[in-house]
Design a protein around this motif. Structure first.
Motif, PDB file in Angstrom:
ATOM      1  N   ARG A 169      -6.474 -11.492  -8.345  1.00 27.85           N
ATOM      2  CA  ARG A 169      -6.109 -11.258  -9.754  1.00 27.85           C
ATOM      3  C   ARG A 169      -5.913  -9.751 -10.006  1.00 27.85           C
ATOM      4  N   VAL A 170      -6.817  -8.943  -9.439  1.00 24.69           N
ATOM      5  CA  VAL A 170      -6.708  -7.495  -9.601  1.00 24.69           C
ATOM      6  C   VAL A 170      -5.424  -6.988  -8.941  1.00 24.69           C
ATOM      7  N   LEU A 171      -5.123  -7.503  -7.737  1.00 27.80           N
ATOM      8  CA  LEU A 171      -3.918  -7.089  -7.023  1.00 27.80           C
ATOM      9  C   LEU A 171      -2.661  -7.446  -7.824  1.00 27.80           C
ATOM     10  N   ILE A 172      -2.598  -8.647  -8.368  1.00 27.23           N
ATOM     11  CA  ILE A 172      -1.440  -9.075  -9.175  1.00 27.23           C
ATOM     12  C   ILE A 172      -1.262  -8.137 -10.366  1.00 27.23           C
ATOM     13  N   ARG A 173      -2.330  -7.866 -11.078  1.00 28.06           N
ATOM     14  CA  ARG A 173      -2.239  -6.984 -12.246  1.00 28.06           C
ATOM     15  C   ARG A 173      -1.825  -5.563 -11.831  1.00 28.06           C
ATOM     16  N   PHE A 174      -2.411  -5.063 -10.740  1.00 31.95           N
ATOM     17  CA  PHE A 174      -2.082  -3.715 -10.281  1.00 31.95           C
ATOM     18  C   PHE A 174      -0.603  -3.601  -9.920  1.00 31.95           C
ATOM     19  N   LEU A 175      -0.095  -4.560  -9.149  1.00 30.61           N
ATOM     20  CA  LEU A 175       1.307  -4.515  -8.742  1.00 30.61           C
ATOM     21  C   LEU A 175       2.253  -4.613  -9.940  1.00 30.61           C
ATOM     22  N   CYS A 176       1.944  -5.478 -10.877  1.00 32.73           N
ATOM     23  CA  CYS A 176       2.829  -5.679 -12.028  1.00 32.73           C
ATOM     24  C   CYS A 176       2.809  -4.494 -12.983  1.00 32.73           C
ATOM     25  N   TYR A 177       1.680  -3.897 -13.203  1.00 28.93           N
ATOM     26  CA  TYR A 177       1.590  -2.837 -14.213  1.00 28.93           C
ATOM     27  C   TYR A 177       1.816  -1.432 -13.639  1.00 28.93           C
ATOM     28  N   SER A 178       1.621  -1.243 -12.332  1.00 33.55           N
ATOM     29  CA  SER A 178       1.770   0.095 -11.763  1.00 33.55           C
ATOM     30  C   SER A 178       3.173   0.349 -11.194  1.00 33.55           C
ATOM     31  N   ALA A 180       3.792  -0.181  -8.111  1.00 30.06           N
ATOM     32  CA  ALA A 180       3.584   0.141  -6.698  1.00 30.06           C
ATOM     33  C   ALA A 180       4.154  -0.970  -5.822  1.00 30.06           C
ATOM     34  N   ARG A 181       4.565  -0.605  -4.621  1.00 34.04           N
ATOM     35  CA  ARG A 181       5.029  -1.605  -3.658  1.00 34.04           C
ATOM     36  C   ARG A 181       3.798  -2.195  -2.972  1.00 34.04           C
ATOM     37  N   ILE A 182       3.980  -3.370  -2.399  1.00 31.30           N
ATOM     38  CA  ILE A 182       2.852  -4.089  -1.795  1.00 31.30           C
ATOM     39  C   ILE A 182       2.223  -3.276  -0.665  1.00 31.30           C
ATOM     40  N   SER A 183       3.043  -2.590   0.136  1.00 30.96           N
ATOM     41  CA  SER A 183       2.490  -1.781   1.234  1.00 30.96           C
ATOM     42  C   SER A 183       1.664  -0.613   0.680  1.00 30.96           C
ATOM     43  N   GLU A 184       2.096  -0.043  -0.455  1.00 30.63           N
ATOM     44  CA  GLU A 184       1.332   1.039  -1.089  1.00 30.63           C
ATOM     45  C   GLU A 184      -0.001   0.515  -1.605  1.00 30.63           C
ATOM     46  N   ALA A 185       0.024  -0.670  -2.191  1.00 32.90           N
ATOM     47  CA  ALA A 185      -1.206  -1.257  -2.714  1.00 32.90           C
ATOM     48  C   ALA A 185      -2.196  -1.548  -1.586  1.00 32.90           C
ATOM     49  N   PHE A 186      -1.706  -2.072  -0.471  1.00 34.40           N
ATOM     50  CA  PHE A 186      -2.600  -2.377   0.651  1.00 34.40           C
ATOM     51  C   PHE A 186      -3.131  -1.128   1.332  1.00 34.40           C
ATOM     52  N   ALA A 187      -2.440  -0.004   1.179  1.00 39.59           N
ATOM     53  CA  ALA A 187      -2.889   1.239   1.801  1.00 39.59           C
ATOM     54  C   ALA A 187      -4.001   1.924   0.977  1.00 39.59           C
ATOM     55  N   LEU A 188      -4.198   1.479  -0.246  1.00 40.84           N
ATOM     56  CA  LEU A 188      -5.229   2.105  -1.090  1.00 40.84           C
ATOM     57  C   LEU A 188      -6.616   1.798  -0.559  1.00 40.84           C
ATOM     58  N   ARG A 189      -7.513   2.768  -0.733  1.00 36.46           N
ATOM     59  CA  ARG A 189      -8.918   2.572  -0.333  1.00 36.46           C
ATOM     60  C   ARG A 189      -9.784   2.826  -1.537  1.00 36.46           C
TER      61      ARG A 189
END
Length: 189
Positions: A169-178, A180-189
């Motif tokens: 749910r957090v990933l869906i919201r982050f991708l939609c509102y930011s 960011a591309r999926i690879s950028e989101a997965f690279a976050l720590r």
């Protein structure tokens, strides 16, 4: 420039014509804009290896696309043509043909860029006075606008609510509102 005698590219009908050519040549030499007539008779293909040697830090994918552009779209029409014989109108006709053939705008721009950089080497080495790619008049096809659907906040929340895990749910919201591309989101720590 070398202090050696250089023969004229042709013979002249009169001494006056020869003197005019010589005066023009001396003016070009003094101004630093003289071109090498003999080198201008070399085919474009002779300049390709020198351009390839400048690719040191390029990504392998860029090298592959530049080589494909040369092999498939530049070398067939221009490889055997003497560099000084390539005119802006030739480049326009070539671009027009690529448009007619249905090539994408990005592929045409990349191919034209490769040709321009190869010819830039000839200009820099004073083989030709100017780059024929710079004098083009043929426009490139317009960049196609792609309408991308945008989810409303309510639609984002419905998709997020359908997820079973909180991290999804957090990933869906982050991708939609930011954005960011999926690879950028997965690279976050």
């Amino acid at each position: 420039d070398t202090g050696k005698l250089t023969p004229a590219p042709t013979t002249f009908a009169t001494k006056q014509a020869a003197d005019r050519w010589l005066a023009r040549r001396r003016t070009e030499l003094d101004a630093g804009i003289a071109t090498d007539d003999r080198a201008g008779n070399r085919p474009l293909a002779d300049f390709w290896p020198g351009y390839v040697r400048t690719w040191g830090g390029l990504a392998p994918s860029s090298k592959a696309s530049y080589e494909a552009a040369w092999r498939l779209r530049i070398e067939p029409p221009f490889g055997d043509v003497r560099v000084r014989r390539i005119k802006p109108s030739d480049v326009d006709a070539w671009v027009s043909q690529m448009v007619k053939d249905g090539l994408s705008r990005s592929l045409i721009v990349e191919t034209l860029g490769v040709l321009k950089r190869v010819l830039d080497r000839a200009v820099r080495d004073k083989v030709i006075a100017s780059n024929p790619c710079g004098g083009r008049r043929m426009g490139l096809p317009r960049k196609q606008q792609v309408d991308r659907p945008v989810l409303s906040p309510a639609e984002v929340e419905r998709i997020a609510a359908a997820c079973t895990h909180e991290r999804d749910r957090v990933l869906i919201r982050f991708l939609c509102y930011s954005g960011a591309r999926i690879s950028e989101a997965f690279a976050l720590r």
